[in-house]
Design a protein around this motif. Structure first.
Motif, PDB file in Angstrom:
ATOM      1  N   GLN A 124       0.680  -1.154  -0.059  1.00 12.51           N
ATOM      2  CA  GLN A 124       0.079   0.104   0.060  1.00 12.51           C
ATOM      3  C   GLN A 124       0.702   1.267  -0.027  1.00 12.51           C
ATOM      4  O   GLN A 124       0.497   2.151  -0.578  1.00 12.51           O
ATOM      5  CB  GLN A 124      -0.997  -0.021   0.952  1.00 12.51           C
ATOM      6  N   MET A 125       1.871   1.169   0.878  1.00 13.17           N
ATOM      7  CA  MET A 125       2.916   2.238   0.650  1.00 13.17           C
ATOM      8  C   MET A 125       3.688   2.509  -0.552  1.00 13.17           C
ATOM      9  O   MET A 125       4.074   3.725  -0.882  1.00 13.17           O
ATOM     10  CB  MET A 125       3.918   2.331   1.909  1.00 13.17           C
ATOM     11  N   LYS A 126       3.732   1.522  -1.491  1.00 15.48           N
ATOM     12  CA  LYS A 126       4.341   1.658  -2.721  1.00 15.48           C
ATOM     13  C   LYS A 126       3.538   2.605  -3.601  1.00 15.48           C
ATOM     14  O   LYS A 126       4.060   3.256  -4.534  1.00 15.48           O
ATOM     15  CB  LYS A 126       4.792   0.468  -3.288  1.00 15.48           C
ATOM     16  N   THR A 127       2.354   2.366  -3.339  1.00 16.78           N
ATOM     17  CA  THR A 127       1.463   3.127  -4.440  1.00 16.78           C
ATOM     18  C   THR A 127       1.539   4.690  -4.222  1.00 16.78           C
ATOM     19  O   THR A 127       2.035   5.462  -5.437  1.00 16.78           O
ATOM     20  CB  THR A 127       0.005   3.000  -4.295  1.00 16.78           C
ATOM     21  N   PRO A 128       1.363   5.369  -2.977  1.00 17.97           N
ATOM     22  CA  PRO A 128       1.709   6.698  -3.112  1.00 17.97           C
ATOM     23  C   PRO A 128       3.256   7.366  -3.153  1.00 17.97           C
ATOM     24  O   PRO A 128       3.449   8.289  -3.891  1.00 17.97           O
ATOM     25  CB  PRO A 128       1.485   7.187  -1.795  1.00 17.97           C
ATOM     26  N   ILE A 129       4.115   6.221  -3.273  1.00 12.22           N
ATOM     27  CA  ILE A 129       5.552   6.513  -3.421  1.00 12.22           C
ATOM     28  C   ILE A 129       5.657   6.689  -4.965  1.00 12.22           C
ATOM     29  O   ILE A 129       6.267   7.583  -5.581  1.00 12.22           O
ATOM     30  CB  ILE A 129       6.491   5.534  -3.097  1.00 12.22           C
ATOM     31  N   SER A 130       5.131   5.606  -5.677  1.00 11.85           N
ATOM     32  CA  SER A 130       5.029   5.491  -7.201  1.00 11.85           C
ATOM     33  C   SER A 130       4.569   7.073  -7.664  1.00 11.85           C
ATOM     34  O   SER A 130       4.921   7.755  -8.829  1.00 11.85           O
ATOM     35  CB  SER A 130       4.422   4.466  -7.624  1.00 11.85           C
ATOM     36  N   VAL A 131       3.178   7.159  -7.117  1.00  9.95           N
ATOM     37  CA  VAL A 131       2.552   8.368  -7.537  1.00  9.95           C
ATOM     38  C   VAL A 131       3.488   9.931  -7.636  1.00  9.95           C
ATOM     39  O   VAL A 131       3.216  10.659  -8.213  1.00  9.95           O
ATOM     40  CB  VAL A 131       1.098   8.709  -6.949  1.00  9.95           C
ATOM     41  N   ILE A 132       3.866   9.965  -6.278  1.00 14.83           N
ATOM     42  CA  ILE A 132       4.834  11.108  -6.080  1.00 14.83           C
ATOM     43  C   ILE A 132       6.056  11.149  -7.130  1.00 14.83           C
ATOM     44  O   ILE A 132       6.420  12.379  -7.498  1.00 14.83           O
ATOM     45  CB  ILE A 132       5.171  11.019  -4.647  1.00 14.83           C
ATOM     46  N   HIS A 133       6.763   9.988  -7.434  1.00 12.68           N
ATOM     47  CA  HIS A 133       7.523   9.919  -8.351  1.00 12.68           C
ATOM     48  C   HIS A 133       7.166  10.234  -9.464  1.00 12.68           C
ATOM     49  O   HIS A 133       8.058  10.895 -10.495  1.00 12.68           O
ATOM     50  CB  HIS A 133       8.110   8.542  -8.084  1.00 12.68           C
ATOM     51  N   LEU A 134       6.022  10.035  -9.972  1.00 14.12           N
ATOM     52  CA  LEU A 134       5.662  10.559 -11.373  1.00 14.12           C
ATOM     53  C   LEU A 134       5.356  11.837 -11.334  1.00 14.12           C
ATOM     54  O   LEU A 134       5.728  12.510 -12.365  1.00 14.12           O
ATOM     55  CB  LEU A 134       4.354   9.660 -11.677  1.00 14.12           C
ATOM     56  N   ILE A 135       4.832  12.700 -10.344  1.00  7.64           N
ATOM     57  CA  ILE A 135       4.565  13.736 -10.122  1.00  7.64           C
ATOM     58  C   ILE A 135       5.907  14.459 -10.508  1.00  7.64           C
ATOM     59  O   ILE A 135       5.776  15.632 -10.972  1.00  7.64           O
ATOM     60  CB  ILE A 135       3.937  14.113  -8.918  1.00  7.64           C
ATOM     61  N   ILE A 136       7.170  14.292  -9.857  1.00  3.54           N
ATOM     62  CA  ILE A 136       8.179  15.076  -9.580  1.00  3.54           C
ATOM     63  C   ILE A 136       9.250  14.706 -10.869  1.00  3.54           C
ATOM     64  O   ILE A 136      10.230  15.243 -10.809  1.00  3.54           O
ATOM     65  CB  ILE A 136       9.006  15.104  -8.434  1.00  3.54           C
TER      66      ILE A 136
END
Length: 323
Positions: A124-136
């Protein structure tokens, strides 16, 4: 037999002491028929010997069980004799074993539930990390680069938690296959290029293309990643290199990861594979957790590999995986 003799020794001593006292009383009272007294002692001793033989034969399996260690928890469920003592002890052991087995199952289920929760939480924590990585990822601002670096640390921390939780269930989660060592190392170094670039350290790979090993790709990749992370972490200065050597020695294939870092003190080397041990370097580098080499060692042992380390303070460290 030794336990039986030790148990019956007080009875034997008391018996002969009693014979001595009774014989002495008769002699002092004027009874001087020595042969009759000796014959009486002989008959009484035969009765004692018969009793002891009967006790030993009826409890022989019980005494043998007490003299040898159990090879399995179920061993004491075998026949241990027909005497009240042995039967009572067997009932007691069976009762204790039932409670022990119930506790084991209870904690086993709790551990499995905990591991399942950790696995779900990490994913579950990997999902927000991936989203933040895509944003930046397309931003050039230095602040976004710093966020990306912290995301990378967070991702590696989550991976360490995940692999630590899975270690106890290793047998359920590994697949052994033939791998090309050079491809594996290049794939892992490519996935760690951000780490290399950020620290101005660069990999140098010297592995023959035809060198193959037998291992689990996922677990081995985690081990090599931990070695790379440690090598980069403890390398100070720019334009330093981390060397990857692969070669055959006798019947083994060997991977060496050699850095140009600060090295490890000789006094700390015997303990580097202990959990949470950071040593002198841990006081200088606050990111040290003491778990990387510990996990690498445990995984290598479960895979049937050897992990060795040697280091010279101020010159660097070499870690070998022997397949």
């Amino acid at each position: 037999m030794r336990i039986f003799i030790r148990e019956q020794l007080p009875l034997i001593v008391l018996y002969f002491l009693q014979l001595f006292i009774v014989t002495a009383i008769y002699l002092l009272d004027g009874y001087h028929h020595l042969m009759i007294s000796l014959y009486t002692i002989f008959l009484s001793t035969c009765l004692l010997a018969g009793y002891l033989c009967y006790r030993y034969i009826t409890n022989r399996s019980f005494y043998r069980l007490l003299e040898r260690p159990l090879s399995a928890m179920e061993d004491f469920k075998n026949e241990v004799g027909k005497s009240p003592l042995s039967e009572s002890l067997q009932q007691l052991l069976m009762s204790q074993f039932a409670h022990y087995r119930a506790d084991i199952h209870h904690y086993k289920y709790k551990l499995e539930d905990h591991i399942q929760f950790i696995n779900q939480w990490v994913h579950q924590m990997k999902t927000p990390i991936s989203v933040i990585h895509l944003i930046i990822q397309n931003e050039d601002d230095a602040r976004f680069h710093a966020i990306g670096d912290e995301l990378e640390r967070l991702r590696k921390g989550l991976e360490m938690v995940l692999y630590t939780a899975r270690l106890d269930l290793f047998e359920r989660d590994f697949y052994v296959e033939t791998l090309e060592l050079e491809k594996i190392v290049r794939m892992i170094t490519s996935s760690q290029k951000r780490l290399f670039i950020r620290n101005h350290v660069f990999p140098s790979i010297n592995i023959p293309q035809n060198l193959t090993i037998t291992s689990d790709e996922k677990w081995l990749s985690f081990v090599i990643t931990q070695l790379i992370t440690n090598a980069v972490k403890y390398t100070i200065g720019e334009n330093k290199k981390i060397y990857f050597y692969g070669y055959k020695h006798e019947n083994h294939q060997i991977l060496e990861v050699q850095d140009q870092g600060v090295g490890i003190q000789q006094a700390d080397l015997p303990r580097v594979f202990e959990p949470y041990f950071t040593g002198e370097n841990g006081r200088q580098f606050q990111e040290s957790t003491g778990m990387g080499l510990y996990l690498a060692k445990q995984i290598c042992e479960k895979l049937g590999h050897q992990l060795e380390i040697e280091s010279t303070l101020g010159e660097g460290t070499t870690v070998r995986i022997i397949f």
